[in-house]
Each structure stands twice: as structure tokens, then as C-alpha cells.
Design an enzyme around this catalytic site. Sequence first.
Site, PDB file in Angstrom:
ATOM      1  N   PRO A 146       0.808  -1.226   0.000  1.00  0.00           N
ATOM      2  CA  PRO A 146       0.000   0.000   0.000  1.00  0.00           C
ATOM      3  C   PRO A 146       0.836   1.268   0.000  1.00  0.00           C
ATOM      4  CG  PRO A 146      -0.931  -1.595   1.513  1.00  0.00           C
ATOM      5  CD  PRO A 146       0.380  -2.169   1.036  1.00  0.00           C
ATOM      6  N   CYS A 147       0.409   2.246  -0.829  1.00  0.00           N
ATOM      7  CA  CYS A 147       1.193   3.465  -1.004  1.00  0.00           C
ATOM      8  C   CYS A 147       0.800   4.633  -0.113  1.00  0.00           C
ATOM      9  CB  CYS A 147       1.148   3.920  -2.468  1.00  0.00           C
ATOM     10  SG  CYS A 147      -0.489   4.496  -3.000  1.00  0.00           S
ATOM     11  N   PRO A 148      -0.397   4.688   0.528  1.00  0.00           N
ATOM     12  CA  PRO A 148      -0.759   5.882   1.299  1.00  0.00           C
ATOM     13  C   PRO A 148       0.255   6.319   2.345  1.00  0.00           C
ATOM     14  CG  PRO A 148      -2.701   4.528   0.972  1.00  0.00           C
ATOM     15  CD  PRO A 148      -1.524   3.734   0.452  1.00  0.00           C
ATOM     16  N   PRO A 149       0.995   5.398   3.023  1.00  0.00           N
ATOM     17  CA  PRO A 149       1.966   5.871   4.008  1.00  0.00           C
ATOM     18  C   PRO A 149       3.034   6.796   3.432  1.00  0.00           C
ATOM     19  CG  PRO A 149       1.552   3.526   4.288  1.00  0.00           C
ATOM     20  CD  PRO A 149       0.889   3.934   3.003  1.00  0.00           C
ATOM     21  N   PHE A 150       3.260   6.741   2.114  1.00  0.00           N
ATOM     22  CA  PHE A 150       4.340   7.508   1.502  1.00  0.00           C
ATOM     23  C   PHE A 150       3.853   8.507   0.456  1.00  0.00           C
ATOM     24  CE2 PHE A 150       5.631   3.049   2.287  1.00  0.00           C
ATOM     25  CZ  PHE A 150       6.436   3.275   3.391  1.00  0.00           C
TER      26      PHE A 150
END
Length: 413
Positions: A77-81
Amino acid sequence: MQSLEVVEICAGAGGQALGLEKAGFSHRLAVELDVNAAATLRKNLKSDVVITGDVADPSVLNPMEHLGVSLLAGGVPCPPFSIAGKQLGADDMRDLFAWAVELCDVMKPRALMLENVRGLSMPRFAGYRQHVLDRLNDMGYVAEWRLLHASDFGVPQLRPRFVLVALQNKFAPYFTWPEPTGAAPTVGETLKDLMAADGWEGAEEWAAQANDIAPTIVGGSKKHGGADLGPTRAKRAWAELGVDAMGVADAPPQPGDKFKVGPKLTCEMVARIQGWRDGEWIFEGRKTSRYRQIGNAFPPPVAEAIGKRIRAALNMEGEGRDRAVDSDHNPLYRALKESGDFMTHRQLERAVGRPIEAYELERTISDLGRDFEVETKDGASAMAYKLGPFKAFTGQEGHLRHEMFVRHRTKIS
């Protein structure tokens, strides 16, 4: 030539899966949380290799069943970055990047490939990246980050992706990053025949206006409404190409259709812009789900290009050579980690061998504090800092991630 198998985590709808299959890998397992995306994988891969569920749940993925697999790959998942998000990094319940890295210590894959958004390449995450490289080095891998642009591999879209590739020491000398294949076609060149498919008379004129590559396709998340082509800035870029970005069409434009901005894209058109060829992949679910699956995918041509280089390295093709790997992403992090004790501003300067401005130290400590426990001590003459444990989820049973995942599962995409 040996058979090469891949275990793919957070597999999405299969952009990376298709690219890796074209590169010569066969799937031993593909794990995906989203029901519709998993159905798409089953439609296109052998159904018995696809599992639906939380990849961090041992009942879904048992690493011990896949020891020594050729490749561990995934688009975690990309939302953390994400630049568009809060960039919580290790504090984000969706962050599985560190967990995936630690999986290597159990599974011992010969190679690792993880892709994410460009945001992970930003200075904010320098300490995070350094930790990942150092951990993989401890496990016996040579790892490297690289920012790749999909348009360099024939994909008609502005889509930068930040990719981590790691190989066991004996294979690493044979790996090289793929070279760009040339300029990508324009949106008009890519979609003119689809725009004209139902007899719309304006396709030729429209294609002449759509004379650039597309902005980044944004798949979005379940927390937001229906399918559209992105935020305000992206919509303006689409409008300049003669595309109405306020939704996704069910069919190509019809004879006699007139548009204020231009026609909307269909899911089939979006798939082409993502690098899929017509008919090679069937997407399951309703229109909004299909669009999100396509929009969130790793473009198959990019995955294929990297996969071919990994395959060549695992087969030890060519002459092995020492690679000049950029392994120093955050010298302040390294100094604090190697010390294991409190360090003052001056001690850090001596450790890194250069002056450190006060604002740089303050910013770096602040960034590190979001991904690591950082202790501070106000000494008699100067403030001192000590680096503590990594905050990210790496598989710990008591980690807050488990509770948060259960609470918010329906919103995670």
C-alpha cells in the site's frame, strides 16, 4: 534454464503479475485483500494460486511454505508515503513495506522486488530507506532503490514509481536496471481507434489535440466516491488533452456526440494508458471497481522490464561485476544507529565528517522521530539524541496494526 517462481503480495488486479509472467516467472502464489481484484487475478492466472485476505495474517500466507522461492514481489500500500497524503510512513496502519522486507529473513527468496509511489524517494523517508537497505544487507542481500518512469517503457502516462530490488549476494553482480525503451506514444495515438470504434466523427481531430502523454492515472480508494481521473490539477491536464476527467464512460463516444471539454475515457481506454494490450487481461467487478483496479496497478511493461533483468541475474547471465550501489541515504541515521547511544550535534558532525546546520539536524531528527523512537536528553552543554526501535509493523503480534486493520478493513484499498 531453471524454472522461476514468484510469490506476489498485495498483488492488486495483476499489472505486476502480468509483467512478471511475461518476463518468465510463474506464480506460486498471489495474495490480494480486495475481493474484486482477487477475482480478476483468478480470471487471468491459475485460480488455485490466488488467495484473498490480509497478507500479514499467517493463515493467509505461511512464509514457511515458500522457502527459497525465486522472487518475492509486491506493490504494498502506497498511502503511508504518498505526496498527496500525510506521509505517516511507519506510523500508518497500512504500511506493509517493512513487514515485506522482514519476510525475506524467513522466506529467503533469491530476489525481492517491491514498488511504491515516488513519495518514498523524498528526503522525509531517508531514514526509512536506509533502515531497509541495512536490514537487507544484514540478511545477505544487495539492495538498491531506483525511481523509474513508466513513459520510458512505452507507457503513455506520467507515472513515476519508486522500486526496490534486492538480490542475494551471489546473484547481485548479474543485475542491471532496465534501460529506457524510447519515447512513449501520445494519448491521441494510443486511443484514436477506440474513440472512433462506434463511429464518432471527431476522433481524428480529438487525437490531434491529445498530443502528449497522460497525467498519472489515479485509482483512488474505497473511502471516496465514484471513478474519476484524479484531483483538480490532474483534471486540468486531462482537459488540455480533450478528455473529460469527471467520470468514466460506459462506451466510446457515439456518432453526432458533441462535448464541451471532450469525451470521457472508458475502462478499456484507461487500461491501454496503463500499458495493457487489448484482450490480454479481463477485469472483474462493476465499472468503478474495474477502474480502480486498473488505475492502482503497476504498469505491466515496467514490471516486465524489471522482471527480465531479475530473471537474467538469477540465471547468472552475462559477466558478473561489482555494482556501484547508492547505499547511503541518511548518514545521520547511520551514525545514530551505529553509536547506539546518545550523540550531540558535534559528535554527529564528527561521525559524518562534515558540518551539519542546526536546521538540518532539527529536520532530520523530526523525520526520524516519525519512523523510529528517538530519545532526547538535554545535557549540560548540548542536546543529545539516541535512536530507538523502528516503529513500523514487521509482524509483531501486539502491534497496533492488527486492531486498526480489523477496525478499518472495509476502507483499505
